[in-house]
Design a protein around this motif. Structure first.
Motif, short mmCIF file in Angstrom:
data_model
loop_
_atom_site.label_atom_id
_atom_site.label_comp_id
_atom_site.label_asym_id
_atom_site.label_seq_id
_atom_site.Cartn_x
_atom_site.Cartn_y
_atom_site.Cartn_z
N TYR A 1 -5.17 -1.50 -13.61
CA TYR A 1 -4.52 -0.36 -14.26
C TYR A 1 -5.54 0.74 -14.56
CZ TYR A 1 -0.51 -3.46 -14.87
OH TYR A 1 0.56 -4.29 -14.64
N PRO A 2 -5.06 1.99 -14.68
CA PRO A 2 -3.69 2.47 -14.52
C PRO A 2 -3.31 2.59 -13.04
CG PRO A 2 -5.11 4.31 -15.02
CD PRO A 2 -5.97 3.08 -15.12
N VAL A 3 -1.97 2.57 -12.78
CA VAL A 3 -1.49 2.64 -11.41
C VAL A 3 -0.42 3.72 -11.29
CG1 VAL A 3 -1.96 0.20 -10.94
CG2 VAL A 3 0.29 0.89 -11.82
N VAL A 4 -0.04 3.97 -10.04
CA VAL A 4 1.02 4.92 -9.70
C VAL A 4 2.09 4.16 -8.92
CG1 VAL A 4 1.62 7.01 -8.41
CG2 VAL A 4 -0.58 6.84 -9.58
N LEU B 1 3.45 8.27 -12.73
CA LEU B 1 1.99 8.33 -12.80
C LEU B 1 1.45 7.61 -14.04
CD1 LEU B 1 1.53 12.12 -11.91
CD2 LEU B 1 1.45 10.18 -10.32
N ASP B 2 0.19 7.22 -13.93
CA ASP B 2 -0.60 6.76 -15.08
C ASP B 2 0.09 5.62 -15.85
OD1 ASP B 2 -2.92 6.83 -16.53
OD2 ASP B 2 -2.20 8.33 -17.95
N LYS C 1 0.03 2.14 -17.47
CA LYS C 1 -1.14 1.46 -18.02
C LYS C 1 -0.95 -0.04 -18.21
CE LYS C 1 -3.29 5.39 -20.38
NZ LYS C 1 -2.57 6.44 -19.68
N MET D 1 -4.34 4.70 -9.87
CA MET D 1 -4.27 6.06 -10.40
C MET D 1 -5.63 6.71 -10.18
SD MET D 1 -2.36 8.29 -11.97
CE MET D 1 -2.66 9.92 -12.66
#
Length: 914
Positions: free
Chosen positions: A544-547, A566-567, A569, A598
């Motif tokens: 994390y963070p991912v999209v 987006l973002d 967590k 991200m």
């Protein structure tokens, strides 16, 4: 062996004689039949006969009219087949429906050239277009070359040949003028007679049914009287032919074009960023830049540039020195110069000192150099001489205003001594009758003069841009990747075929990134998750963070449907995002999500894309990217394929390029890596013709990395036939002619087409040649420095593969691991006919190892695959080794005692080994 060169490109070639061109029957006929000749005063048929018989071209004119026994007192014939001697050229001015039959009669009578004046063809609709097809079919049956239809005709003023229905004959001169508009041609003719402007050729090209821009550019390129070529263009026609000819001829003769329709609304393809940005006129600008053609905006500039470039050398840069006897005109010239991208030259301390010693105390002490209103001819000329010596100046503009103490005529006489120099000189003699004599003196001396100083500054800007563009086109690039050492084409092709096999045209984001990765374009890690738990698991493994993004086989822009989150967590955020994305689209549009890290936007967002132009095929786009790409409109277009130099030039034309070099404390982007990425992207575009549109947006560029964050690829429709796929306007590197073989001693060798990046290897190759080998190849001694000059090697390494095919034999040095060129073979097509001349030379240490035979054999195979009928060469009688190779491969040899040469010839249509 003697090569077939472009005239004037190599001192060793200037004495050669050339094959008869297929257009010679049109521009230099011995016999002309006017079909549709008439006695009616003012008619087209009457004017054509009158212009031909009143000219001094020295040929015989035969009127053809089935209803009259004579025309203008000259015996007429009912049909071209009844003319008592063979006819070279038929000028046809009969109603459109009769033209196919007339052309059939001409072909049956052996006529090899025709000018179809008649209108009423494709411009009238489908029936007219069908008539054209019938005309072309008949012409091709007999190998006839044809100009028109719907044209004014052609003039060759130096020989007095006037096959037009214009009311006057053009003056002889050095400008070749080709126009698609007959009406414009007559207007230019009237203007030229008033302004005393002369032409080498005056050609109305009409609908370009057969003879097109490429044919005529090649023809005028070979003509020694033509110093510059100007075009009035309404449509490009055969794009490859035009670009191929222009790229070759522009090296030795300036080609200036004005293209009608600049403000035509560009077709918008709303499905993609690239499609929305590309427009036909901007694509045309890119094509002109790529071929070395200079585009101007007005008819006056068309001829100003033709005059300036034919009289003065091209400036090497944008720095202009202005010498004037009045401050105001100097300021006007400065404004025009700066507005157009030029610069005022910064005069050196030495130059300033010399001018201080020469000029009165009140002079401007800077550039523009104001020599003051009381300057006599000596002061004027000496100031110009001093300023032109400054190494920081790329050209000079001399401005004169008629003042009480000004002698414009004597000043012009003195200034004639400055007509020749390393850098160009232009003049603006302002005024009317008082300065007319001085203006005439300068023009005759070869110094172009302009009524207004801002016009002169604008022309200088055109000149340096033209020079800069040519120089950048032929700047030696760096090899981006080793060709043939990657299976990228196969891997990418498999991805595309998988998608097409499912009946889809839109690649998912994951598939698009796999396609980019096959070509070495770095992409952000992307995993596909069809379910919620799978998405959480993938996010945990990525970190994390991912999209999360919608994974869809049908939806083009994910942000439009809330398909990008987006973002994220933690796992809960991923689950919520998954549900929101799934809920925003239908079940048919939802194939899961992609999970990506991200990536912090710590660099510049760029866009790289390609779309299909109806005329030029695939077109590349580079510029500022992100969600506001259409709003910012900071982008430039280019034609694939690119090399590293062309990629850099594409980048340099954008505003974002300055930021990429590092601003406000930011480290610069690795521009070399970005160049290579653009080269690989262009290779993807030309090697995967099923791609209709492709965007990388954004491509994140920073000092640490280049990475594609998002990508979109759209294929051509499933019902598109493979033969209908658009092809690049410029032929890409012909990988199909790469072949691995061995020398007699077992040394592995690769025979492959030459490329621009080979210039350093060609230099080293020439260092291995003995004087004897050089003499056998060039028929004269040539110094190494002459053979390896960059200006010469550009013509050898920068091959237009439609026009020439140069093959090199290359090996890897087992001790150094470096590549070495051991031999070069060249197949140069003759203009206008399906024949070519070959040339061959092998490094002295590797002669006798079968390389000559291997190269020539491969050249002949290339010639067959390229549709050539015959290959020829001239060989020195003492070059017995080359004669043995030719005999071995089936050439017929004939000794020519007059030229003291051995003529080699092979018919490629004959069975191999026959």
């Amino acid at each position: 062996m003697k090569p077939y060169p472009t005239p004037g490109t190599d001192p060793a070639h200037d004495i050669l004689r050339y094959e008869k061109h297929s257009l010679d029957v049109i521009f230099g006929p011995g016999t002309v039949a006017v079909i549709g000749a008439s006695d009616a005063p003012g008619s087209v048929g009457n004017t054509l006969v009158r212009n031909l018989i009143e000219g001094s071209f020295g040929g015989v004119v035969y009127p053809v009219n089935p209803r009259r026994k004579s025309v203008m007192g000259i015996r007429a014939y009912p049909a071209v087949g009844e003319v008592p001697e063979p006819v070279d050229l038929a000028v046809i001015a009969t109603p459109a429906p009769t033209v196919p039959g007339v052309v059939r009669q001409c072909v049956d009578a052996g006529v090899k050239g025709a000018i179809v004046i008649s209108a009423g063809f494709r411009e009238t609709g489908s029936e007219g277009a069908e008539l054209e097809e019938r005309v072309l079919e008949e012409a091709r049956r007999g190998g006839m070359r044809l100009i028109g239809p719907n044209c004014l005709g052609v003039m060759r003023p130096h020989t007095g040949f006037n096959a037009t229905f214009a009311q006057a004959m053009a003056l002889p001169g050095s400008v070749g003028f080709i126009s698609q508009s007959g009406a414009l041609l007559t207007s230019i003719l009237d203007w030229s007679l008033q302004e005393n402007v002369g032409f080498s050729y005056f050609v109305s090209i009409g609908s370009m049914l057969d003879v097109g821009w490429g044919d005529l550019i090649y023809y005028l390129g070979d003509d020694p009287r033509t110093k510059s070529i100007v075009l009035y263009m309404e449509s490009v026609g055969d794009v490859r032919s035009f670009l191929s000819a222009a790229r070759e001829v522009a090296l030795s003769k300036p080609i200036i074009v004005i293209k009608a329709g600049r403000t035509e609304a560009a077709a918008k393809a709303a499905a993609s960023h690239t499609g929305a940005l590309t427009g036909s006129d901007r694509v045309l600008d890119a094509a002109f830049r790529r071929s070395g053609v200079l585009r101007v905006d007005s008819i006056s500039d068309l001829f100003y540039m033709a005059e300036a470039l034919s009289k003065q050398p091209r400036p090497q840069g944008p720095r202009l020195t202005i010498i004037t006897n009045a401050g105001g005109p100097g300021v006007l010239a400065t404004d025009a110069l700066i507005d157009g991208g030029g610069e005022l030259a910064r005069l050196s301390g030495e130059t300033m000192g010399e001018l201080d010693a020469l000029l009165p105390e009140a002079w401007s002490r800077g550039n523009p150099v104001d020599v003051l209103g009381d300057a006599d001819p000596e002061r004027y000329t000496k100031a110009v001489e001093i300023a032109r010596k400054d190494p920081g100046s790329d050209g000079a503009l001399v401005i004169l205003t008629p003042q009480a103490m000004t002698d414009s005529t004597r000043t012009a006489e003195h200034l004639r001594s400055q007509a020749r120099g390393r850098e160009p000189i232009l003049a603006s003699w302002m005024g009317g009758a008082e300065i007319a004599a001085g203006r005439e003196i300068l023009n005759r001396a070869g110094i172009p003069t302009f009524a207004y100083p801002d016009t002169a500054a604008r022309i200088f800007n055109y000149m340096w841009r033209y020079s800069s563009n040519l120089r950048s086109l032929y700047e030696t690039p760096v090899l981006a990747d080793e060709p043939g050492e990657s299976d990228r084409e196969r891997a990418a092709g498999e991805i595309i075929e998988r998608v097409r096999g499912k009946g889809r045209t839109l690649l998912t984001e994951a598939e698009s990134k796999q396609l980019l990765a096959a070509y070495g374009i770095p992409t952000v890690e992307t995993r596909v998750a069809e379910g919620e738990d799978e998405a959480v698991e993938a996010a945990g493994e990525i970190g994390y963070p991912v999209v999360l993004k919608l994974n869809s086989e049908t939806i083009t822009h994910k942000t439009d449907v809330g398909g990008v989150k987006l973002d994220l967590k933690d796992g809960d955020a991923v689950r919520r995002a998954f549900r929101e994305i799934r809920g925003g689209v239908s079940a048919e549009d939802f194939q899961g999500v992609t999970v990506q890290p991200m990536v912090p936007l710590d660099g510049y967002e760029l866009i790289v894309g390609s779309n299909i132009d109806p005329q030029f095929g695939p077109v590349l786009l580079f510029g500022s990217g992100g969600s506001l790409v259409e709003v910012m409109e900071d982008y430039e277009l280019g034609l694939p394929p690119l090399n590293t130099t062309l990629a850099r030039r594409l980048m340099e034309r954008t505003r974002i390029y300055r930021a990429l070099q590092g601003v406000r404390g930011r480290d610069p982007v690795d521009l070399g890596a970005l160049e290579r990425l653009l080269v690989r992207f262009s290779q993807l575009v030309v090697e995967q013709p099923w791609i209709r549109e492709i965007d990388i947006n954004p491509l994140l560029a920073s000092s640490e990395r280049l990475i594609a964050l998002d990508a979109r690829v759209l294929l051509h429709d499933a019902d598109t036939e493979e033969g209908e796929l658009p092809r690049p306007a410029i032929r890409p590197y012909p990988e199909q002619y790469v072949e691995r073989t061995e020398m007699k001693d077992g040394t592995p060798v690769t025979i492959r087409p030459i490329r621009p990046e080979d210039e350093p290897l060609i230099v080293k190759f020439h260092e291995t040649l003995s004087e004897e080998s050089v003499y056998m190849r060039y028929f004269r001694a040539m110094r190494l420095s002459q053979r390896t000059a960059h200006e010469r090697l550009t013509r050898i390494c920068f091959v237009d593969y439609d026009r020439e095919m140069a093959l090199v034999a290359e090996r890897r040095n087992p001790e150094t691991g470096e590549r070495e060129i051991l031999g070069v073979g060249r197949l140069s097509k003759l203009h206008g006919i399906p024949e070519a001349e070959f040339a061959l030379i092998v490094s002295d240490p590797y002669q006798g190892q079968g390389l000559g035979t291997g190269l020539l054999s491969r050249l002949l195979e290339v010639g067959r695959r390229e549709g050539l009928r015959r290959v020829i060469a001239d060989i020195l009688p003492q070059n017995r080794a080359m004669q043995r190779i030719c005999k071995k491969l089936g050439f017929k040899l004939r000794h020519d005692p007059e030229e003291q040469l051995v003529k080699a010839e092979i018919d490629l249509r004959a069975p191999v080994g026959a």
